[in-house]
Design a protein around this motif. Structure first.
Motif, PDB file in Angstrom:
ATOM      1  N   CYS A 164       8.771  -8.613  -9.491  1.00 42.54           N
ATOM      2  CA  CYS A 164      10.190  -8.261  -9.506  1.00 42.54           C
ATOM      3  C   CYS A 164      11.041  -9.519  -9.566  1.00 42.54           C
ATOM      4  O   CYS A 164      10.612 -10.591  -9.145  1.00 42.54           O
ATOM      5  CB  CYS A 164      10.556  -7.400  -8.307  1.00 42.54           C
ATOM      6  N   LEU A 165      12.236  -9.371 -10.105  1.00 43.12           N
ATOM      7  CA  LEU A 165      13.143 -10.507 -10.229  1.00 43.12           C
ATOM      8  C   LEU A 165      13.579 -11.027  -8.865  1.00 43.12           C
ATOM      9  O   LEU A 165      13.863 -12.195  -8.701  1.00 43.12           O
ATOM     10  CB  LEU A 165      14.375 -10.123 -11.046  1.00 43.12           C
ATOM     11  N   ASP A 166      13.642 -10.137  -7.889  1.00 42.77           N
ATOM     12  CA  ASP A 166      13.982 -10.509  -6.528  1.00 42.77           C
ATOM     13  C   ASP A 166      13.378  -9.456  -5.596  1.00 42.77           C
ATOM     14  O   ASP A 166      13.401  -8.268  -5.918  1.00 42.77           O
ATOM     15  CB  ASP A 166      15.502 -10.564  -6.351  1.00 42.77           C
ATOM     16  N   LYS A 167      12.834  -9.888  -4.476  1.00 39.91           N
ATOM     17  CA  LYS A 167      12.141  -8.969  -3.579  1.00 39.91           C
ATOM     18  C   LYS A 167      13.041  -7.835  -3.101  1.00 39.91           C
ATOM     19  O   LYS A 167      12.585  -6.724  -2.841  1.00 39.91           O
ATOM     20  CB  LYS A 167      11.568  -9.733  -2.383  1.00 39.91           C
ATOM     21  N   SER A 168      14.331  -8.080  -3.017  1.00 42.26           N
ATOM     22  CA  SER A 168      15.256  -7.046  -2.554  1.00 42.26           C
ATOM     23  C   SER A 168      15.382  -5.891  -3.549  1.00 42.26           C
ATOM     24  O   SER A 168      15.880  -4.825  -3.200  1.00 42.26           O
ATOM     25  CB  SER A 168      16.633  -7.651  -2.293  1.00 42.26           C
ATOM     26  N   MET A 169      14.944  -6.082  -4.781  1.00 41.00           N
ATOM     27  CA  MET A 169      15.037  -5.032  -5.795  1.00 41.00           C
ATOM     28  C   MET A 169      13.968  -3.962  -5.633  1.00 41.00           C
ATOM     29  O   MET A 169      14.056  -2.906  -6.240  1.00 41.00           O
ATOM     30  CB  MET A 169      14.912  -5.639  -7.192  1.00 41.00           C
ATOM     31  N   LEU A 170      12.948  -4.223  -4.830  1.00 38.35           N
ATOM     32  CA  LEU A 170      11.817  -3.315  -4.709  1.00 38.35           C
ATOM     33  C   LEU A 170      11.799  -2.682  -3.327  1.00 38.35           C
ATOM     34  O   LEU A 170      11.825  -3.375  -2.322  1.00 38.35           O
ATOM     35  CB  LEU A 170      10.510  -4.074  -4.951  1.00 38.35           C
ATOM     36  N   ASP A 171      11.763  -1.364  -3.299  1.00 37.00           N
ATOM     37  CA  ASP A 171      11.683  -0.632  -2.033  1.00 37.00           C
ATOM     38  C   ASP A 171      10.230  -0.217  -1.817  1.00 37.00           C
ATOM     39  O   ASP A 171       9.745   0.725  -2.428  1.00 37.00           O
ATOM     40  CB  ASP A 171      12.593   0.593  -2.085  1.00 37.00           C
ATOM     41  N   THR A 172       9.532  -0.930  -0.953  1.00 37.02           N
ATOM     42  CA  THR A 172       8.107  -0.665  -0.730  1.00 37.02           C
ATOM     43  C   THR A 172       7.854   0.253   0.449  1.00 37.02           C
ATOM     44  O   THR A 172       6.714   0.577   0.731  1.00 37.02           O
ATOM     45  CB  THR A 172       7.347  -1.983  -0.476  1.00 37.02           C
ATOM     46  N   SER A 173       8.893   0.697   1.113  1.00 34.60           N
ATOM     47  CA  SER A 173       8.691   1.549   2.290  1.00 34.60           C
ATOM     48  C   SER A 173       8.197   2.928   1.860  1.00 34.60           C
ATOM     49  O   SER A 173       8.537   3.417   0.784  1.00 34.60           O
ATOM     50  CB  SER A 173       9.993   1.688   3.080  1.00 34.60           C
ATOM     51  N   PRO A 174       7.407   3.581   2.719  1.00 39.06           N
ATOM     52  CA  PRO A 174       6.926   4.928   2.385  1.00 39.06           C
ATOM     53  C   PRO A 174       8.064   5.933   2.225  1.00 39.06           C
ATOM     54  O   PRO A 174       7.886   6.960   1.602  1.00 39.06           O
ATOM     55  CB  PRO A 174       6.039   5.295   3.574  1.00 39.06           C
ATOM     56  N   ASP A 175       9.228   5.623   2.800  1.00 44.19           N
ATOM     57  CA  ASP A 175      10.377   6.512   2.665  1.00 44.19           C
ATOM     58  C   ASP A 175      11.287   6.123   1.514  1.00 44.19           C
ATOM     59  O   ASP A 175      12.410   6.605   1.419  1.00 44.19           O
ATOM     60  CB  ASP A 175      11.185   6.526   3.974  1.00 44.19           C
TER      61      ASP A 175
ATOM     62  N   VAL B  99       2.129  -4.668 -12.028  1.00 51.36           N
ATOM     63  CA  VAL B  99       1.134  -5.532 -12.629  1.00 51.36           C
ATOM     64  C   VAL B  99      -0.264  -4.967 -12.456  1.00 51.36           C
ATOM     65  O   VAL B  99      -1.094  -5.030 -13.356  1.00 51.36           O
ATOM     66  CB  VAL B  99       1.210  -6.953 -12.014  1.00 51.36           C
ATOM     67  N   GLN B 100      -0.528  -4.388 -11.273  1.00 56.61           N
ATOM     68  CA  GLN B 100      -1.886  -3.920 -10.992  1.00 56.61           C
ATOM     69  C   GLN B 100      -1.843  -2.766  -9.998  1.00 56.61           C
ATOM     70  O   GLN B 100      -1.035  -2.749  -9.078  1.00 56.61           O
ATOM     71  CB  GLN B 100      -2.698  -5.070 -10.409  1.00 56.61           C
ATOM     72  N   VAL B 101      -2.760  -1.825 -10.206  1.00 58.40           N
ATOM     73  CA  VAL B 101      -2.957  -0.725  -9.254  1.00 58.40           C
ATOM     74  C   VAL B 101      -4.439  -0.669  -8.944  1.00 58.40           C
ATOM     75  O   VAL B 101      -5.260  -0.486  -9.839  1.00 58.40           O
ATOM     76  CB  VAL B 101      -2.496   0.631  -9.837  1.00 58.40           C
ATOM     77  N   GLU B 102      -4.781  -0.857  -7.677  1.00 61.70           N
ATOM     78  CA  GLU B 102      -6.169  -0.756  -7.222  1.00 61.70           C
ATOM     79  C   GLU B 102      -6.200   0.184  -6.034  1.00 61.70           C
ATOM     80  O   GLU B 102      -5.773  -0.188  -4.943  1.00 61.70           O
ATOM     81  CB  GLU B 102      -6.706  -2.119  -6.795  1.00 61.70           C
ATOM     82  N   GLY B 103      -6.682   1.392  -6.264  1.00 61.65           N
ATOM     83  CA  GLY B 103      -6.691   2.371  -5.181  1.00 61.65           C
ATOM     84  C   GLY B 103      -5.273   2.667  -4.741  1.00 61.65           C
ATOM     85  O   GLY B 103      -4.446   3.096  -5.521  1.00 61.65           O
TER      86      GLY B 103
ATOM     87  N   HIS C 233       0.849  -1.190   0.000  1.00 62.42           N
ATOM     88  CA  HIS C 233       0.000   0.000   0.000  1.00 62.42           C
ATOM     89  C   HIS C 233       0.885   1.240   0.000  1.00 62.42           C
ATOM     90  O   HIS C 233       1.946   1.250   0.618  1.00 62.42           O
ATOM     91  CB  HIS C 233      -0.921   0.013   1.220  1.00 62.42           C
ATOM     92  N   THR C 234       0.436   2.251  -0.688  1.00 63.00           N
ATOM     93  CA  THR C 234       1.159   3.514  -0.725  1.00 63.00           C
ATOM     94  C   THR C 234       0.314   4.593  -0.066  1.00 63.00           C
ATOM     95  O   THR C 234      -0.915   4.521  -0.069  1.00 63.00           O
ATOM     96  CB  THR C 234       1.513   3.914  -2.171  1.00 63.00           C
ATOM     97  N   ASP C 235       0.970   5.591   0.478  1.00 66.05           N
ATOM     98  CA  ASP C 235       0.229   6.684   1.105  1.00 66.05           C
ATOM     99  C   ASP C 235       0.109   7.896   0.178  1.00 66.05           C
ATOM    100  O   ASP C 235      -0.250   8.987   0.622  1.00 66.05           O
ATOM    101  CB  ASP C 235       0.882   7.081   2.433  1.00 66.05           C
TER     102      ASP C 235
END
Length: 154
Positions: free
Chosen positions: A129-140, A118-122, A93-95
């Motif tokens: 992603c090729l590896d979870k470490s490649m994605l920064d999901t933190s709000p910062d 792949v998808q954006v809902e609200g 989720h993003t703020d």
């Protein structure tokens, strides 16, 4: 938009004569009327976009730098086979408050090598992603922090 269309017209013609300028003005006015009639576009909206342009221009170097960093990591991992990649889907989720902010975040993630939205809902994004470490999901995270600043200025 009208100014950009007119300057583009002059650039494509390669010469500056009264006929080229006159025809360019006529075409620009007709395109402007068509945009206004079909899409509700107005000069007031154009001024609003021009006012926001510096904020978007400040974001471009950040985006390019992240693309270069991610491309380097993906290329290194594939060429040197440092570790086994584990492709995965990550939902978070993003703020970000505006649809445009979420749109920009999703497309920034997709432009970055190794990830694709792949998808954006609200406020929920799903990213492959090729590896979870490649994605920064933190709000910062870099993208969210910069887009949040842009939303505040818009």
């Amino acid at each position: 938009m009208y100014t950009v269309l007119f300057l583009f017209w002059l650039l494509l013609n390669g010469k500056l004569t009264a006929e080229v300028v006159g025809l360019g003005l006529v075409i620009t006015v007709l395109m402007g009327a068509l945009e206004w009639k079909l899409f509700g576009y107005s000069p007031k909206q154009e001024l609003g976009i021009l006012r926001k342009a510096p904020v978007f221009c400040a974001y471009l170097p950040v985006l390019f730098w992240e693309i270069i960093k991610a491309g380097t990591v993906v290329g290194r991992d594939i060429v040197f086979r440092r570790y086994k990649l584990t492709p995965t889907l990550v939902s978070f989720h993003t703020d970000l408050k505006t649809d445009f902010g979420r749109f920009l975040l999703a497309n920034s993630i997709t432009l970055t090598p190794g990830t694709i939205t792949v998808q954006v809902e609200g406020d929920k994004l799903t990213v492959h992603c090729l590896d979870k470490s490649m994605l920064d999901t933190s709000p910062d995270g870099t993208f969210q922090r910069w887009i949040r600043k842009m939303e505040e200025k818009l």
